[in-house]
Design an enzyme around this catalytic site. Sequence first.
Site, PDB file in Angstrom:
ATOM      1  CD  GLU A 209      35.461  38.256  37.646  1.00 33.67           C
ATOM      2  OE1 GLU A 209      35.175  39.105  38.518  1.00 33.67           O
ATOM      3  OE2 GLU A 209      36.281  38.457  36.743  1.00 33.67           O
ATOM      4  CE  LYS A 343      42.358  41.730  35.208  1.00 38.64           C
ATOM      5  NZ  LYS A 343      41.341  42.035  34.170  1.00 38.64           N
TER       6      LYS A 343
END
Length: 431
Positions: A209, A343
């Site tokens: 990330e 999400k």
Amino acid sequence: MSKIKKIISREIIDSRGYPTIESEVHLQNGSIGLASIPSGASTGSREALELRDNDPLRYFGKGVKTAVSIVNTSISSAIYNQDAYDQENIDKIMINLDGTKNKSKIGANSILSVSIATAKAAAQSKKIPLYQYISELHGIKEELLMPLPMMNIINGGKHADNNIDIQEFMIQPIKANTIKEAIQIGAEVFYTLGLILKRRGFNTTVGDEGGYAPNLKSNESAFLILSEAVSQSGYMLGKDITFCIDCAASELYNSKTKTYKLTSEQKKFTSYEFTNYLSALVDKYPITSIEDGLDESDWNGFKYQTKKLGKKIQLVGDDLFVTNTNILKKGIQNNIANTILIKLNQIGTLTETLNAIKLAQNSNYNTVISHRSGETEDTTISDLAVGTNSGQIKTGSVCRSERTAKYNQLIRIEEKLGAKTKIFKNFYFNI
């Protein structure tokens, strides 16, 4: 004219080099929507199913040719000539076509790629930005807010090849009044942290990330070195910047012994002990948000954690709630956590995602829109965060273009909305 004319799907690769699906929805009036789907590394067991080929001779079984074929045939036939403006109907048709609780027949990745692409095509057809179209779907009447980012600058757990147990150490630039200012603050701390790590002989490679992934002595060492980076960047901890963490505690949990293990510190905890461990960190550092502080199945532990910390900080459910309204309802009824991580690919359609956000907002739960560790250049989550007035977004560090694409989209949106646009400041935590 807003009816669906054609759907084209293809296999592309994500930020980890694994295959994923990308779909185009073409309308009769020439409008086109394009969407690609991310994938997670640490996933909740109750997430909607991501369809993979499981062919060991191709991409180690991670290919998505089956999902692509399903979009190009079954889904394409099912929604041909349907009105793209009727998002709920499009999503319902695909859900019914699948017919399973977790979208395991035709795949959440197949369905979601078409769901998002349909919304993008509809927005283009109406000649409005995606965030505005989403705000109309969501029924937003008030002014749109920019989300305050949680910026992941130290990666651990399943997101990095190092010895840190906690998966994400994030900073939240609470001083910022604009998204541009928030990104600047995050970038300056990120640069400074890199210099500190380099001076001390640590590796400055980054994780999935975009955060640094050094080998540190303990999880607390990450807070110490982050504190230095904040200070050396010219900002004040607790006043300008706070910390947020994602424990991803399901990855630390042993279901047989019902204990949590921090390997870097050679310590094991019961759920109550682990909550007390986290509580001690909250007392010591300006931590304002903890995500998945316990295993997704440890609801008794979460009751204790919410009672102990829920009035002080955000307790975010990711694996705990998996963007599922039925599970979130249960959490609300039992006073579990106070925030839901959103999400899109955990549930598999835009409509169901909006329903989860609406339920949370109506129940005074905070919402955080999130990326996945395996991302693409798709920037839908930026528009989703603004269009639903979610208030917060997680999209990694200010490094790696699949992460910065989302930040850059937020900059563009803020510019379009104008100088009077405000950033989320509705905090209730104590520092």
